[in-house]
Design a protein around this motif. Structure first.
Motif, PDB file in Angstrom:
ATOM      1  N   THR A 134      51.192  -4.829  36.416  1.00 18.00           N
ATOM      2  CA  THR A 134      51.610  -4.631  37.286  1.00 18.00           C
ATOM      3  C   THR A 134      50.963  -3.229  38.406  1.00 18.00           C
ATOM      4  O   THR A 134      51.429  -2.449  37.469  1.00 18.00           O
ATOM      5  N   TRP A 146      50.713  -0.359  41.254  1.00 18.94           N
ATOM      6  CA  TRP A 146      51.991  -0.021  43.064  1.00 18.94           C
ATOM      7  C   TRP A 146      50.599   0.984  43.557  1.00 18.94           C
ATOM      8  O   TRP A 146      49.773   1.533  43.109  1.00 18.94           O
ATOM      9  N   ALA A 187      50.175  -1.256  51.936  1.00 19.50           N
ATOM     10  CA  ALA A 187      50.349  -2.649  51.728  1.00 19.50           C
ATOM     11  C   ALA A 187      49.581  -3.088  52.554  1.00 19.50           C
ATOM     12  O   ALA A 187      48.666  -4.597  51.702  1.00 19.50           O
ATOM     13  N   VAL A 189      47.411  -4.384  48.612  1.00 18.68           N
ATOM     14  CA  VAL A 189      48.104  -4.532  48.203  1.00 18.68           C
ATOM     15  C   VAL A 189      47.713  -6.432  48.454  1.00 18.68           C
ATOM     16  O   VAL A 189      47.500  -7.261  47.409  1.00 18.68           O
ATOM     17  N   ASN A 249      46.260  -8.854  45.469  1.00 17.52           N
ATOM     18  CA  ASN A 249      46.545  -9.934  45.323  1.00 17.52           C
ATOM     19  C   ASN A 249      45.693 -11.876  45.915  1.00 17.52           C
ATOM     20  O   ASN A 249      45.714 -12.242  45.116  1.00 17.52           O
ATOM     21  N   THR A 253      48.912  -8.186  38.980  1.00 22.05           N
ATOM     22  CA  THR A 253      49.800  -8.526  40.328  1.00 22.05           C
ATOM     23  C   THR A 253      49.864  -7.433  41.097  1.00 22.05           C
ATOM     24  O   THR A 253      50.511  -6.302  40.509  1.00 22.05           O
ATOM     25  N   THR A 302      51.458  -4.835  44.037  1.00 24.22           N
ATOM     26  CA  THR A 302      52.955  -4.312  44.401  1.00 24.22           C
ATOM     27  C   THR A 302      53.146  -2.648  45.327  1.00 24.22           C
ATOM     28  O   THR A 302      52.842  -1.828  45.134  1.00 24.22           O
ATOM     29  N   THR A 303      53.805  -3.517  46.671  1.00 22.47           N
ATOM     30  CA  THR A 303      54.079  -1.522  46.999  1.00 22.47           C
ATOM     31  C   THR A 303      55.160  -1.294  46.939  1.00 22.47           C
ATOM     32  O   THR A 303      55.874  -0.482  47.110  1.00 22.47           O
ATOM     33  N   ASP A 304      56.067  -2.071  45.784  1.00 19.52           N
ATOM     34  CA  ASP A 304      57.289  -1.600  45.327  1.00 19.52           C
ATOM     35  C   ASP A 304      57.978  -0.659  43.866  1.00 19.52           C
ATOM     36  O   ASP A 304      57.156  -1.845  42.727  1.00 19.52           O
ATOM     37  N   ASP A 352      58.854  -2.851  40.627  1.00 15.99           N
ATOM     38  CA  ASP A 352      58.236  -4.063  40.257  1.00 15.99           C
ATOM     39  C   ASP A 352      57.350  -3.452  38.782  1.00 15.99           C
ATOM     40  O   ASP A 352      57.237  -3.828  37.754  1.00 15.99           O
TER      41      ASP A 352
END
Length: 322
Positions: A27, A29, A33, A36, A40, A59, A61-63, A66
């Motif tokens: 994952t 980060w 955006a 990301v 993806n 994968t 993500t911006t969170d 996660d």
């Protein structure tokens, strides 16, 4: 299967994610955006690592939430942002963190492991060594140091992260691994200045040798072992970054040596860690009574000192025994 989290999708973070994806799901980060979305959908990071195909096991993500659930988390953000990122990441205390930034925090003069200890109680390791991101992501062979005070944890991390093309050597000298990575960035700027000012290869070789002496003096003063600084995370990384324009710090120095404005050289998304580290390192060396004239000269250049005058002052220093 181990799940890896990587916080920071710059060139090095993306390269590590690409390599680790062979060992388990990753994952990744990113703050941006658009990065990301590109990872993806198109399996590429066009902003920081263009032209490199990324595996499906990543994968993005911006969170940050996660990433927090992963088994091993690599922190690959610029050194001056480490404190803020760790404070907001909410990572479980038992999760091992591998710090991949190379620098010294402004103001506190703290190494990254010391910054992390202010914020979290997680087990900590340091990853450092000669490693251009594009080569690692392309599967070219690379050897680096993984430093961890806990030998058992260090061995577990090495086993989890190693790949046939990514060879990890464990060390318990965390301070040595940190200082080698931080100081070499500053010395790479100096070598770039030599190249940009057309001072020749003799001068570059002398600067690498004398710069390594500065790195060793400072490291030993901070509690590092000299043999660590003579290894991958010190001398190995120094030779790489002082010898190629693939190094952002070297390219910054070339521009300074050519007389280009610092603001122009620092523009863009990629970070040259040595620019932030140089003034901090010069302050820390003075406070510790460690003579580091090359690193002090880089700090002076970044503060606006003329290149020719700064080089002349270095060459005019009193002669002494090696």
């Amino acid at each position: 299967m181990t799940g890896f989290g990587v916080i920071g999708a710059g060139a090095w973070g993306t390269a590590l994610a690409s390599t680790l994806a062979d060992n388990g799901p990753v994952t990744l980060w990113a703050r941006e955006a658009e990065v990301v979305a590109a990872i993806n959908s198109a399996r590429e990071n066009p902003l920081f690592l263009p032209g490199i195909a990324l595996p499906a096991g990543i994968t993005a993500t911006t969170d940050l939430g996660d990433v927090a659930a992963c088994d091993i988390i690599l922190i690959v953000v610029p050194a001056q942002h480490l404190r803020a990122v760790l404070a907001s990441a909410a990572i479980p205390a038992a999760t091992p963190l591998v710090l991949c930034a190379k620098g010294i925090e402004a103001g506190s003069h703290k190494l990254m492991v010391e910054v992390a200890a202010d914020i979290v109680s997680n087990p900590i390791a340091i990853l450092s060594g000669p490693s251009f991101a594009a080569e690692v992501a392309s599967g070219l062979p690379c050897a680096v140091t993984l430093a961890c005070a806990d030998a058992a944890l260090g061995e577990r991390l090495v086993a989890a992260m190693a790949r046939p093309t990514l060879r990890l050597y464990h060390s318990d000298d965390v301070v040595g691994a940190e200082i080698g990575g931080a100081v070499k960035n500053v010395l790479a700027i100096a070598c770039g200045v030599v190249a940009g000012a057309c001072l020749g290869l003799n001068a570059r070789a002398a600067l690498i040798a004398r710069g390594f002496a500065e790195m060793t003096r400072f490291g030993v003063a901070r509690g590092a072992r000299a043999e660590t600084l003579a290894g991958l995370s010190g001398l190995g990384d120094l030779v790489l970054t002082c010898s190629s324009e693939n190094s952002r710090n070297f390219r910054l120095g070339v521009g300074l040596g050519q007389g280009r404005p610092l603001a122009d050289l620092l523009a863009g998304p990629a970070v040259a860690e040595g620019a932030a580290t140089a003034p901090v390192l010069a302050e820390a060396a003075r406070a510790a009574g460690v003579d580091m004239p090359i690193c002090a000269a880089v700090a002076a250049l970044l503060a606006g000192a003329p290149v020719r005058d700064t080089i002349g002052a270095l060459l005019a220093r009193p002669l002494k025994a090696e």
